[in-house]
Write an enzyme that holds these catalytic residues in place. Structure first.
Site, PDB file in Angstrom:
ATOM      1  N   GLU A   1       7.831   6.615  15.039  1.00  0.00           N
ATOM      2  CA  GLU A   1       8.834   5.851  14.288  1.00  0.00           C
ATOM      3  C   GLU A   1       9.970   6.685  13.738  1.00  0.00           C
ATOM      4  O   GLU A   1      10.958   6.143  13.252  1.00  0.00           O
ATOM      5  CB  GLU A   1       8.189   5.046  13.140  1.00  0.00           C
ATOM      6  CG  GLU A   1       7.662   5.876  11.982  1.00  0.00           C
ATOM      7  CD  GLU A   1       6.246   6.356  12.209  1.00  0.00           C
ATOM      8  OE1 GLU A   1       6.007   7.025  13.226  1.00  0.00           O
ATOM      9  OE2 GLU A   1       5.384   6.081  11.361  1.00  0.00           O
TER      10      GLU A   1
ATOM     11  N   ASP B   1       2.719   5.905  12.173  1.00  0.00           N
ATOM     12  CA  ASP B   1       1.828   6.327  11.085  1.00  0.00           C
ATOM     13  C   ASP B   1       0.533   5.518  11.061  1.00  0.00           C
ATOM     14  O   ASP B   1       0.516   4.334  11.430  1.00  0.00           O
ATOM     15  CB  ASP B   1       2.538   6.180   9.732  1.00  0.00           C
ATOM     16  CG  ASP B   1       3.608   7.240   9.528  1.00  0.00           C
ATOM     17  OD1 ASP B   1       3.614   8.218  10.294  1.00  0.00           O
ATOM     18  OD2 ASP B   1       4.428   7.085   8.610  1.00  0.00           O
TER      19      ASP B   1
ATOM     20  N   ASP C   1      -1.191   3.588   9.154  1.00  0.00           N
ATOM     21  CA  ASP C   1      -1.371   2.634   8.060  1.00  0.00           C
ATOM     22  C   ASP C   1      -0.951   1.249   8.544  1.00  0.00           C
ATOM     23  O   ASP C   1      -0.656   1.050   9.729  1.00  0.00           O
ATOM     24  CB  ASP C   1      -0.580   3.049   6.815  1.00  0.00           C
ATOM     25  CG  ASP C   1       0.915   3.191   7.087  1.00  0.00           C
ATOM     26  OD1 ASP C   1       1.380   2.781   8.180  1.00  0.00           O
ATOM     27  OD2 ASP C   1       1.632   3.705   6.211  1.00  0.00           O
TER      28      ASP C   1
ATOM     29  N   GLU D   1       1.782  -0.565   8.019  1.00  0.00           N
ATOM     30  CA  GLU D   1       3.149  -0.621   8.549  1.00  0.00           C
ATOM     31  C   GLU D   1       3.228   0.031   9.918  1.00  0.00           C
ATOM     32  O   GLU D   1       3.900  -0.468  10.835  1.00  0.00           O
ATOM     33  CB  GLU D   1       4.128   0.036   7.573  1.00  0.00           C
ATOM     34  CG  GLU D   1       4.280  -0.667   6.238  1.00  0.00           C
ATOM     35  CD  GLU D   1       4.809  -2.088   6.376  1.00  0.00           C
ATOM     36  OE1 GLU D   1       5.700  -2.313   7.219  1.00  0.00           O
ATOM     37  OE2 GLU D   1       4.322  -2.968   5.642  1.00  0.00           O
TER      38      GLU D   1
ATOM     39  N   TYR E   1      -1.498  13.118   5.971  1.00  0.00           N
ATOM     40  CA  TYR E   1      -0.763  11.870   5.748  1.00  0.00           C
ATOM     41  C   TYR E   1      -0.711  11.541   4.257  1.00  0.00           C
ATOM     42  O   TYR E   1      -1.711  11.613   3.552  1.00  0.00           O
ATOM     43  CB  TYR E   1      -1.430  10.729   6.514  1.00  0.00           C
ATOM     44  CG  TYR E   1      -0.591   9.486   6.541  1.00  0.00           C
ATOM     45  CD1 TYR E   1       0.728   9.522   6.977  1.00  0.00           C
ATOM     46  CD2 TYR E   1      -1.114   8.264   6.130  1.00  0.00           C
ATOM     47  CE1 TYR E   1       1.505   8.379   7.016  1.00  0.00           C
ATOM     48  CE2 TYR E   1      -0.351   7.105   6.166  1.00  0.00           C
ATOM     49  CZ  TYR E   1       0.962   7.173   6.601  1.00  0.00           C
ATOM     50  OH  TYR E   1       1.734   6.041   6.624  1.00  0.00           O
TER      51      TYR E   1
ATOM     52  N   ARG F   1       0.155   8.730   2.587  1.00  0.00           N
ATOM     53  CA  ARG F   1      -0.145   7.388   2.065  1.00  0.00           C
ATOM     54  C   ARG F   1      -1.645   7.166   2.175  1.00  0.00           C
ATOM     55  O   ARG F   1      -2.154   6.732   3.206  1.00  0.00           O
ATOM     56  CB  ARG F   1       0.647   6.311   2.813  1.00  0.00           C
ATOM     57  CG  ARG F   1       2.147   6.406   2.567  1.00  0.00           C
ATOM     58  CD  ARG F   1       2.918   5.274   3.244  1.00  0.00           C
ATOM     59  NE  ARG F   1       4.335   5.375   2.942  1.00  0.00           N
ATOM     60  CZ  ARG F   1       5.222   6.067   3.656  1.00  0.00           C
ATOM     61  NH1 ARG F   1       4.807   6.728   4.728  1.00  0.00           N
ATOM     62  NH2 ARG F   1       6.500   6.108   3.325  1.00  0.00           N
TER      63      ARG F   1
ATOM     64  N   HIS G   1      -8.097   7.461   5.213  1.00  0.00           N
ATOM     65  CA  HIS G   1      -7.555   8.789   5.508  1.00  0.00           C
ATOM     66  C   HIS G   1      -8.087   9.796   4.508  1.00  0.00           C
ATOM     67  O   HIS G   1      -8.611   9.446   3.456  1.00  0.00           O
ATOM     68  CB  HIS G   1      -6.024   8.775   5.430  1.00  0.00           C
ATOM     69  CG  HIS G   1      -5.395   7.649   6.169  1.00  0.00           C
ATOM     70  ND1 HIS G   1      -5.464   7.528   7.542  1.00  0.00           N
ATOM     71  CD2 HIS G   1      -4.701   6.571   5.741  1.00  0.00           C
ATOM     72  CE1 HIS G   1      -4.830   6.433   7.920  1.00  0.00           C
ATOM     73  NE2 HIS G   1      -4.368   5.832   6.841  1.00  0.00           N
TER      74      HIS G   1
END
Length: 750
Positions: A9, A82, A84, A86, A298, A300, A344
């Protein structure tokens, strides 16, 4: 020609991964979401199981076309956004968009962007997780329904341009309710008494904690002086000595919320800046001979879990920096909160070896990248170090049936504190004596009184939220998720619902008004507990334990009823938001002027609108009357405030347009300057005092000037200072000497 297409992304992530994969892979970036709900309409079919109307995101048509062309030429498409919700949604939208030209699609997931992690992910590709996709869809549609249906309600009630958000408005509610607590707080005076004692050539302090068996209560100076008089000639005898050994465990490694809190406290970063810097560290940087690599895992995450190999690597680094004593007896494992998904690892350095120590790679990082990386590096290593050990001593001393207590703390072993200690949000005087070193003393020993000292205190209201404390409150109450906190806070500031003063949030008038309307008309939707419950429902969708359509249906039924009820109250709410003044409209002479709102602030309008359309700027209303007279017409001068500037204006405006600076009456202290110091404000509304001859004279001070000469250096002015610890006092801007304020009796005696 590359055989495989890899889709990420962001360009930074694209550059890093490209260097790990061979010539058979082409890596392209979507630049965020390529598919989303439309900007100018609801985009959700409320009568058809909340079916979303997805469109190509603005400016992404060319990117999408090129992705389709590349996918058509590739054997396999690897989706690597990523790990997650999103990221999963972006991957799903890409898969849907290229499905006609290539159905051989794999999902690759990695928690850190290092060569080892990326290679392992491509060796073991996975499938798209539709539970994550559905959780993202549900959140996106839920937020769209609330925002697009309640925001127009605010436009019709107050003014166009306001917005409501499912989580944002609850955060605003917390800030406003804290401000209400502060306004309602009634300050109370109290006093404390402290003894300065000597024993065996050592000096220490003890604080009065009880009188005749009752908890100490000294409401005023007279009570404090009375107890001092009572104790001044009494023996001070040790009654009880307690010595204990206390160990402090290290803090868990960072998760998203704790990283945002600590970087706000230690580095002064906003939540948005923290996440931006962390994203850069995660996606990878060029490190000279070390190559291009991601520096952290990561960012988040709500898990404090650490991979076994990271624990082993940490042990090696800690041993090289310190010694075996600084290692715990066994590797540390940290528990998780009830709401943690544990998808994570915690946020930690991706490369745990001395070559990647912050000081070794500092020259390759920006200043802020280095500061955040250094914080993450130290926090992680400290989390795998030994406990800090303290010897704690508490001595109770009796004097005429009054108990005074001395506390002392001596660090016997620094442990993890050799590397890292956490900051706190709010300072207090409660632990100011905790680090005193107390003498070796036994029960029954008699101490020598040096002096007794009383001190005035005032109870303090609860503090306003800082970014750190607001993030902690949101997390504690289960409002939103750590990955959304930065956006929530940024929206509140952008919409001007809050202002930031001394790094604390203060709700604006508009913020108060929006909160009042939303809480009154939508009590369930913007209730803290309801919002937390909805977050749990979204988590259940991600875990495959709930259906996303059913979850939205259960929300929308009650919401629709509240919305319809609120619409019937619009006229009444409009009247409640309009303050009626005592002035008659100068145009029609029939109606009173009322205060209305627009996106540019307040203004005055005729109550007879739309029959009479008279308006005028709100600046014509005085905010505060003074005793000063206009030197042109003799009318009273009033204090006006326009665009963060305060000044004196004639109360007969517009007949008399005379204005004057808001002067302090203190002459400018600069040599050969005949100016006076006037009150001014910064662009952000913070008050300071500058010379009236600016820009010829640039003297300025944050503190209010006082027309008194410094007794130490002769500087022509002092300034008025006030701190929680010292109270109010005068200070010299030049030599920094401090002077107590004179009492009225002292002034009269002079």
């Amino acid at each position: 020609m590359p055989k495989n297409l890899v889709v990420v992304e962001s360009p930074a992530k694209c550059r890093t991964i490209s260097k790990y994969l061979g010539s058979d892979f082409s890596v392209k970036a979507t630049m965020g979401h390529i598919i989303d709900l439309p900007e100018k309409e609801l985009g959700v079919d409320l009568n058809n199981k909340f079916k979303p109307k997805y469109t190509t995101s603005r400016g992404k048509r060319r990117i999408l076309r090129l992705l389709r062309e590349d996918a058509a030429k590739s054997d396999t498409v690897y989706l690597a956004p990523d790990p997650d919700r999103e990221g999963e949604a972006i991957a799903w939208h890409v898969a849907q968009s290229i499905s006609k030209v290539n159905k051989n699609v794999k999902r690759v997931l990695f928690n850190e962007i290092t060569k080892k992690a990326v290679t392992a992910a491509f060796d073991h590709p996975d499938e798209l997780d539709m539970n994550k996709v559905n959780a993202q869809q549900a959140r996106r549609i839920l937020d769209r329904i609330v925002g697009y249906q309640i925001s127009p309600f605010l436009w019709r009630t107050v003014f166009r341009g306001l917005s409501a958000g499912r989580v944002q408005s609850v955060a605003l509610r917390l800030i406003c309710e804290r401000e209400d607590e502060i306004k309602a707080f009634k300050q109370e005076e109290y006093w404390s008494v402290q003894a300065f004692l000597k024993y065996a050539d050592a000096q220490f302090k003890a604080k009065l904690i009880s009188i005749d068996g009752n908890k100490v209560s000294l409401p005023d100076e007279a009570a404090a002086k009375a107890i001092i008089a009572r104790l001044s000639d009494k023996p001070f005898v040790v009654k009880n000595v307690q010595r204990t050994r206390k160990e402090r465990r290290p803090y868990a490694p960072f998760i998203t919320s704790t990283l945002q809190q600590e970087s706000a406290r230690k580095l002064g970063f906003s939540a948005a800046k923290t996440m931006m810097m962390a994203q850069q560290l995660y996606e990878g940087l060029e490190l000279g001979d070390l190559g291009t690599t991601g520096l952290i895992t990561y960012m988040r995450t709500d898990s404090t879990r650490i991979a076994d190999e990271a624990v082993v690597d940490a042990k090696s680094v800690i041993t090289s920096l310190f010694d075996e004593k600084h290692l715990p007896e066994s590797p540390r494992r940290y528990g998780k909160s009830k709401t943690a998904q544990d998808a994570h690892e915690a946020i930690r350095p991706a490369q745990i070896n001395p070559d990647f120590a912050p000081d070794r790679i500092k020259k390759y990082l920006s200043k802020d990248q280095y500061r955040l990386y250094n914080l993450i590096w130290k926090r992680f290593l400290a989390s795998q170090m030994a406990n800090a050990v303290f010897d704690m001593t508490r001595v109770d001393i009796d004097a005429d049936n009054c108990i005074l207590r001395a506390r002392g703390s001596i660090m016997k072993f620094d442990g993890f504190l050799a590397l890292y200690d956490e900051s706190t949000d709010d300072k207090s005087d409660n632990n100011e004596d905790q680090n005193d070193i107390l003498p070796e003393i036994q029960n029954g020993a008699r101490t020598e009184l040096d002096k007794l000292q009383e001190k005035q205190h005032f109870t303090q209201p609860p503090p306003r939220y800082s970014e750190a404390s607001l993030v902690r409150e949101l997390e504690d109450k289960g409002i939103g998720r750590p990955s959304t906190y930065a956006q929530i806070i940024d929206t509140l500031k952008t919409r001007k619902y809050v202002e930031v003063e001394s790094k604390r949030f203060i709700p604006t008038e508009v913020g108060f008004m929006v909160k009042k309307i939303l809480v009154k008309e939508f009590p369930d939707i913007f209730e803290v507990g309801f919002t937390a419950t909805m977050e749990n429902s979204l988590d259940k969708i991600e875990l495959g334990e709930a259906d996303w359509v059913q979850t939205l249906s259960e929300f929308y039924g009650p919401f629709q009823k509240e919305l319809e009820n609120a619409k019937s109250d619009i006229q009444r709410l409009k009247e409640e938001t309009q303050e009626v003044t005592d002035r008659t409209c100068p145009k029609c002479g029939k109606f009173q002027l009322v205060v209305k709102w627009s996106k540019n602030g307040k203004f005055l309008a005729c109550q007879g609108f739309p029959a009479c359309r008279y308006t005028e700027p709100i600046e014509k209303i005085a905010t505060e009357q003074t005793n000063q007279k206009c030197d042109k017409c003799g009318a009273p001068m009033v204090i006006l405030e326009i665009r963060n500037n305060r000044f004196l204006g004639c109360s007969r405006y517009p007949e008399c347009k005379n204005t004057m600076s808001l002067t302090t009456g203190v002459s400018c202290p600069m040599p050969e300057c005949n100016g006076t110091l006037i009150e001014r404000r910064t662009r952000r509304g913070k008050t300071f005092f500058g010379c009236s001859n600016y820009p010829a004279c640039t003297f300025a001070t944050w503190d209010r000037p006082v027309d008194k000469k410094c007794e130490s250096c002769g500087y022509p002015i002092l300034v008025l200072r006030e701190t929680k610890r010292k109270g109010t006092y005068h200070r010299c801007p030049k030599c920094k000497a401090e002077f107590a304020l004179q009492t009225q009796e002292q002034s009269e005696a002079e």
